[in-house]
Scaffold this motif. Structure first.
Motif, PDB file in Angstrom:
ATOM      1  N   THR A  54       1.132  -1.285   0.416  1.00  0.00           N
ATOM      2  CA  THR A  54      -0.146  -0.178  -0.057  1.00  0.00           C
ATOM      3  C   THR A  54       0.873   1.104  -0.079  1.00  0.00           C
ATOM      4  N   GLU A  55       1.892   1.225   0.880  1.00  0.00           N
ATOM      5  CA  GLU A  55       2.575   2.717   0.751  1.00  0.00           C
ATOM      6  C   GLU A  55       3.468   2.749  -0.354  1.00  0.00           C
ATOM      7  N   ALA A  56       3.959   1.592  -0.608  1.00  0.00           N
ATOM      8  CA  ALA A  56       4.896   1.322  -2.467  1.00  0.00           C
ATOM      9  C   ALA A  56       4.285   2.128  -3.536  1.00  0.00           C
ATOM     10  N   THR A  57       2.890   1.756  -3.707  1.00  0.00           N
ATOM     11  CA  THR A  57       1.099   2.927  -4.391  1.00  0.00           C
ATOM     12  C   THR A  57       1.509   3.763  -4.589  1.00  0.00           C
ATOM     13  N   LYS A  58       1.532   4.448  -3.184  1.00  0.00           N
ATOM     14  CA  LYS A  58       1.845   6.015  -3.224  1.00  0.00           C
ATOM     15  C   LYS A  58       2.026   6.738  -3.579  1.00  0.00           C
TER      16      LYS A  58
END
Length: 58
Positions: A54-58
């Motif tokens: 989730t954090e990587a796609t932000k």
């Protein structure tokens, strides 16, 4: 096969760990406390993997 499992290997491994923990408990190889700890560890791995994604796609 590698493309199919891309991003899912952690979840498959954790699910297998949960199945193994429940199986070991049913066969009376481990105590209930140990089974709960193993399941919690697997769920933690799944949660961390989801958070990283989730954090990587932000």
């Amino acid at each position: 096969m590698k493309t199919y499992l891309k991003g899912k290997k952690t979840y498959v491994t954790a699910a297998l760990a949960i199945i193994a923990a429940v199986g070991s408990y049913v066969l009376d190889e481990i105590a209930l406390k140990d089974m709960i700890e193993a399941i919690f560890a697997a769920l933690t791995a799944m949660t961390i993997r989801a958070a990283i994604t989730t954090e990587a796609t932000k």
